[in-house]
Scaffold this motif. Structure first.
Motif, PDB file in Angstrom:
ATOM      1  N   TYR A 166       0.839  -1.223  -0.168  1.00 56.38           N
ATOM      2  CA  TYR A 166      -0.112  -0.022  -0.254  1.00 56.38           C
ATOM      3  C   TYR A 166       0.848   1.193  -0.086  1.00 56.38           C
ATOM      4  CZ  TYR A 166      -3.535   3.442   1.877  1.00 56.38           C
ATOM      5  OH  TYR A 166      -4.048   4.699   1.821  1.00 56.38           O
ATOM      6  N   SER A 206      -7.670   5.942   1.893  1.00 54.65           N
ATOM      7  CA  SER A 206      -8.117   5.100   3.165  1.00 54.65           C
ATOM      8  C   SER A 206      -6.955   4.352   4.041  1.00 54.65           C
ATOM      9  CB  SER A 206      -9.220   4.486   2.966  1.00 54.65           C
ATOM     10  OG  SER A 206      -9.599   3.633   4.361  1.00 54.65           O
ATOM     11  N   ALA A 222      -6.887   2.929   6.731  1.00 48.12           N
ATOM     12  CA  ALA A 222      -7.355   1.854   7.527  1.00 48.12           C
ATOM     13  C   ALA A 222      -7.832   0.785   6.639  1.00 48.12           C
ATOM     14  CB  ALA A 222      -8.670   2.488   8.386  1.00 48.12           C
ATOM     15  N   GLU A 223      -8.270   1.017   5.351  1.00 46.70           N
ATOM     16  CA  GLU A 223      -8.852   0.166   4.490  1.00 46.70           C
ATOM     17  C   GLU A 223      -7.560  -0.350   3.456  1.00 46.70           C
ATOM     18  OE1 GLU A 223     -11.850  -1.523   4.398  1.00 46.70           O
ATOM     19  OE2 GLU A 223     -12.429  -0.209   6.131  1.00 46.70           O
ATOM     20  N   SER A 277      -6.694   1.361   0.945  1.00 46.21           N
ATOM     21  CA  SER A 277      -7.183   1.595  -0.396  1.00 46.21           C
ATOM     22  C   SER A 277      -7.458   2.895  -1.040  1.00 46.21           C
ATOM     23  CB  SER A 277      -8.796   1.081  -0.665  1.00 46.21           C
ATOM     24  OG  SER A 277      -9.698   1.949   0.554  1.00 46.21           O
ATOM     25  N   ALA A 316      -7.261  -1.573  -3.826  1.00 43.67           N
ATOM     26  CA  ALA A 316      -7.241  -2.089  -2.425  1.00 43.67           C
ATOM     27  C   ALA A 316      -6.329  -2.992  -2.334  1.00 43.67           C
ATOM     28  CB  ALA A 316      -8.566  -2.542  -2.115  1.00 43.67           C
ATOM     29  N   ASP A 318      -5.362  -6.260  -0.086  1.00 45.80           N
ATOM     30  CA  ASP A 318      -6.115  -7.181   0.670  1.00 45.80           C
ATOM     31  C   ASP A 318      -4.888  -8.206   1.416  1.00 45.80           C
ATOM     32  OD1 ASP A 318      -7.693  -9.370   1.840  1.00 45.80           O
ATOM     33  OD2 ASP A 318      -9.176  -9.335   0.394  1.00 45.80           O
TER      34      ASP A 318
END
Length: 160
Positions: A17, A34, A36-37, A39, A56, A58
């Protein structure tokens, strides 16, 4: 048994990320993120439509995914034609796929897996965005014309 996210998986996802954010910044992209996500959400102008998309990371499935909702609705009377068109398109695609969810939304999705611990080449981000956007651009006009009744499924397949 549900797959647990190990600390190594979480750390590797965070590194990917961070690499995505660094690549976007280096290439002057405007985006919302984001943390936290893990993404980002951005918009790209295609040949005729703007494409909003989400990338995103994952950690649980160890994938980087691209999702873009096409900017038009599918009327109920076109549901069968749209499902047939999406199936025909997906039959030709090597990477990614269109998804039609019968709630009248049409999406394009692509994902790439990454092996735990190995670095990701930042060119993967360029590929995800470029290949996905090109695929959407290739089909969105005809899909839109199908939703408006300008063409029917039969003429859609003739062009396919």
């Amino acid at each position: 048994m549900a797959l647990e996210i190990t600390s190594e998986m979480a750390l590797h996802a965070q590194e990917i990320y961070d690499s995505l954010i660094k690549w976007l910044d280096a290439n002057d992209w405007k985006y919302e993120k984001s943390d936290a996500e893990l993404s980002i959400r951005a918009t790209l102008r295609g040949d005729d439509l703007f494409m909003e998309f989400v990338i995103a990371v994952d950690a649980k499935r160890e994938i980087i995914s691209y999702t873009s909702q096409l900017p038009f609705d599918v009327p109920q009377d076109m549901m069968v034609d749209m499902a047939l068109a999406v199936a025909a398109i997906n039959n030709h695609l090597l990477n990614g796929y269109f998804e039609y969810d019968l709630e009248d939304s049409l999406f394009f999705k692509m994902s790439n897996s990454y092996a735990g611990g190995s670095p990701v080449n930042p060119e993967l981000f360029r590929y995800l965005i470029g290949a996905s956007s090109n695929t959407i651009d290739e089909y969105n006009d005809r899909l839109f014309m199908l939703t408006k009744g300008v063409i029917n499924a039969e003429s859609f397949f003739e062009e396919e």
